[in-house]
Scaffold this motif. Structure first.
Motif, short mmCIF file in Angstrom:
data_model
loop_
_atom_site.label_atom_id
_atom_site.label_comp_id
_atom_site.label_asym_id
_atom_site.label_seq_id
_atom_site.Cartn_x
_atom_site.Cartn_y
_atom_site.Cartn_z
N MET A 101 0.84 -1.18 0.00
CA MET A 101 0.00 0.00 0.00
C MET A 101 0.89 1.24 0.00
O MET A 101 1.89 1.29 0.73
N ILE A 102 0.55 2.23 -0.81
CA ILE A 102 1.38 3.42 -0.92
C ILE A 102 0.74 4.59 -0.18
O ILE A 102 -0.46 4.60 0.11
N ALA A 103 1.57 5.58 0.14
CA ALA A 103 1.08 6.78 0.79
C ALA A 103 0.26 7.61 -0.20
O ALA A 103 0.40 7.46 -1.42
N TYR A 104 -0.57 8.48 0.32
CA TYR A 104 -1.42 9.30 -0.54
C TYR A 104 -0.58 10.18 -1.45
O TYR A 104 0.35 10.86 -1.02
N ASN A 105 -0.92 10.15 -2.73
CA ASN A 105 -0.28 10.99 -3.75
C ASN A 105 -1.42 11.53 -4.61
O ASN A 105 -2.06 10.79 -5.36
N GLU A 106 -1.68 12.81 -4.48
CA GLU A 106 -2.86 13.40 -5.12
C GLU A 106 -2.89 13.16 -6.63
O GLU A 106 -3.92 12.74 -7.17
N GLN A 107 -1.77 13.38 -7.30
CA GLN A 107 -1.74 13.23 -8.74
C GLN A 107 -2.00 11.78 -9.16
O GLN A 107 -2.80 11.52 -10.07
N LEU A 108 -1.35 10.85 -8.49
CA LEU A 108 -1.53 9.43 -8.82
C LEU A 108 -2.94 8.96 -8.49
O LEU A 108 -3.59 8.27 -9.29
N PHE A 109 -3.45 9.33 -7.32
CA PHE A 109 -4.79 8.92 -6.92
C PHE A 109 -5.83 9.45 -7.91
O PHE A 109 -6.79 8.74 -8.27
N ASN A 110 -5.64 10.68 -8.37
CA ASN A 110 -6.58 11.24 -9.34
C ASN A 110 -6.59 10.47 -10.65
O ASN A 110 -7.64 10.33 -11.29
N LYS A 111 -5.44 9.95 -11.05
CA LYS A 111 -5.35 9.22 -12.31
C LYS A 111 -6.21 7.95 -12.29
O LYS A 111 -6.69 7.53 -13.35
N ILE A 112 -6.35 7.35 -11.14
CA ILE A 112 -7.15 6.12 -11.06
C ILE A 112 -8.48 6.37 -10.33
O ILE A 112 -9.14 5.43 -9.88
N ASN A 113 -8.85 7.64 -10.22
CA ASN A 113 -10.14 8.03 -9.60
C ASN A 113 -10.29 7.51 -8.18
O ASN A 113 -11.38 7.09 -7.77
N ALA A 114 -9.20 7.53 -7.44
CA ALA A 114 -9.24 7.09 -6.04
C ALA A 114 -9.35 8.31 -5.13
O ALA A 114 -8.81 9.37 -5.42
N ASN A 115 -10.08 8.15 -4.05
CA ASN A 115 -10.20 9.20 -3.05
C ASN A 115 -9.08 9.06 -2.02
O ASN A 115 -8.43 8.02 -1.91
N LYS A 116 -8.89 10.11 -1.23
CA LYS A 116 -7.82 10.12 -0.25
C LYS A 116 -7.97 8.99 0.77
O LYS A 116 -6.98 8.43 1.26
N GLU A 117 -9.21 8.64 1.08
CA GLU A 117 -9.45 7.60 2.08
C GLU A 117 -9.33 6.18 1.50
O GLU A 117 -9.35 5.19 2.25
N ASP A 118 -9.18 6.07 0.19
CA ASP A 118 -9.04 4.75 -0.43
C ASP A 118 -7.62 4.23 -0.22
O ASP A 118 -6.68 4.99 -0.01
N SER A 119 -7.47 2.93 -0.28
CA SER A 119 -6.15 2.31 -0.22
C SER A 119 -5.70 1.97 -1.64
O SER A 119 -6.43 1.32 -2.39
N VAL A 120 -4.53 2.45 -1.99
CA VAL A 120 -3.97 2.19 -3.33
C VAL A 120 -2.74 1.32 -3.17
O VAL A 120 -1.87 1.59 -2.34
N TYR A 121 -2.68 0.26 -3.98
CA TYR A 121 -1.59 -0.71 -3.89
C TYR A 121 -0.70 -0.65 -5.13
O TYR A 121 -1.17 -0.47 -6.25
N LYS A 122 0.58 -0.80 -4.87
CA LYS A 122 1.60 -0.85 -5.92
C LYS A 122 2.03 -2.30 -6.09
O LYS A 122 2.54 -2.92 -5.16
N ILE A 123 1.80 -2.84 -7.28
CA ILE A 123 2.13 -4.23 -7.56
C ILE A 123 3.28 -4.24 -8.57
O ILE A 123 3.18 -3.66 -9.65
N GLY A 124 4.38 -4.88 -8.21
CA GLY A 124 5.57 -4.89 -9.07
C GLY A 124 5.89 -6.26 -9.61
O GLY A 124 5.77 -7.26 -8.90
N ARG A 125 6.27 -6.29 -10.88
CA ARG A 125 6.70 -7.54 -11.51
C ARG A 125 7.96 -7.28 -12.32
O ARG A 125 8.09 -6.23 -12.94
N ILE A 126 8.87 -8.24 -12.34
CA ILE A 126 10.04 -8.17 -13.22
C ILE A 126 9.78 -9.07 -14.41
O ILE A 126 9.31 -10.21 -14.27
#
Length: 234
Positions: A101-126
């Motif tokens: 889970m990542i910290a709130y980032n207004e620009q990134l959250f807006n790109k995926i239509n997430a609100n500040k109270e939502d949890s956004v996850y960063k999933i990484g693959r090589i």
């Protein structure tokens, strides 16, 4: 004189006077040729190595890097990276490296239509082609769209395959943005590259065609030293 040595080697690479895999003259030979201290030559060769133009083999010397593998790179989000690479016949393997889970980032959250109270996850693959790491894929998704993403994320290797399991069928992408960056120490370890190897960065949003909803923000870091990219927009 250090700059002159670098420029001369680069010119030989560009003009193809030197062939891929060819051994570079030794430090002593170059020092004698340019009439400079051996340390000057070593510094020049070290910089060329850091930039990914040559590589060294302990006890044998330095060599011009091998020929780059050409990869067809599609910048649209209609087909998954996994499907694109397999359709092109590449030996692709994927490793999931993180789900956090990542910290709130207004620009990134807006790109995926997430609100500040939502949890956004960063999933990484090589991604590996022929056993070599080619890219790191980061997908940013919200639990508002995918309620089980915290649990499912560590197992995901293909986001499109995951979306299809949830009933999404057709995908598109908004505009793709290209930029250049240099790898962090962690990215150097993951991609087996030096600090001065430029990485090609591609960012976009993946959209579900049926609902026009944004599913994720994607950020992909591609190695530029081992691969050449045939960029298409189909």
């Amino acid at each position: 004189m250090e700059t002159q040595i670098i420029d001369d080697v680069m010119q030989q690479i560009v003009s193809k006077t030197m062939k891929h895999g060819e051994k570079i003259p030794s430090e002593n030979e170059l020092a004698a040729k340019y009439k400079v201290p051996r340390m000057t030559v070593r510094n020049a060769l070290t910089k060329l190595e850091e930039r990914g133009y040559i590589y060294s083999i302990q006890g044998k010397g330095r060599y011009l890097k091998e020929a780059s593998t050409q990869i067809q790179l599609h910048l649209t989000g209609k087909t998954s990276f996994t499907d694109k690479m397999k359709e092109a016949g590449y030996d692709l393997k994927t490793e999931n490296i993180l789900c956090e889970m990542i910290a709130y980032n207004e620009q990134l959250f807006n790109k995926i239509n997430a609100n500040k109270e939502d949890s956004v996850y960063k999933i990484g693959r090589i991604r590996y082609i022929n056993g070599e790491p080619i890219a790191i894929h980061y997908s940013y998704v919200s639990d508002k769209m995918f309620g089980e993403i915290e649990k499912d994320g560590p197992k995901i290797k293909s986001m499109f395959a995951y979306y299809r399991k949830l009933g999404y069928k057709e995908f598109a992408s908004q505009k793709s943005l290209l930029s250049i960056t240099f790898p962090t120490s962690e990215e150097q370890q993951l991609l087996f590259c030096k600090s001065m190897i430029p990485l090609i960065v591609v960012e976009s949003e993946c959209i579900d065609v049926a609902s026009n909803e944004v599913l994720e923000h994607t950020k992909i870091l591609y190695r530029s030293d081992k691969f050449k990219y045939d960029i298409t927009m189909d």
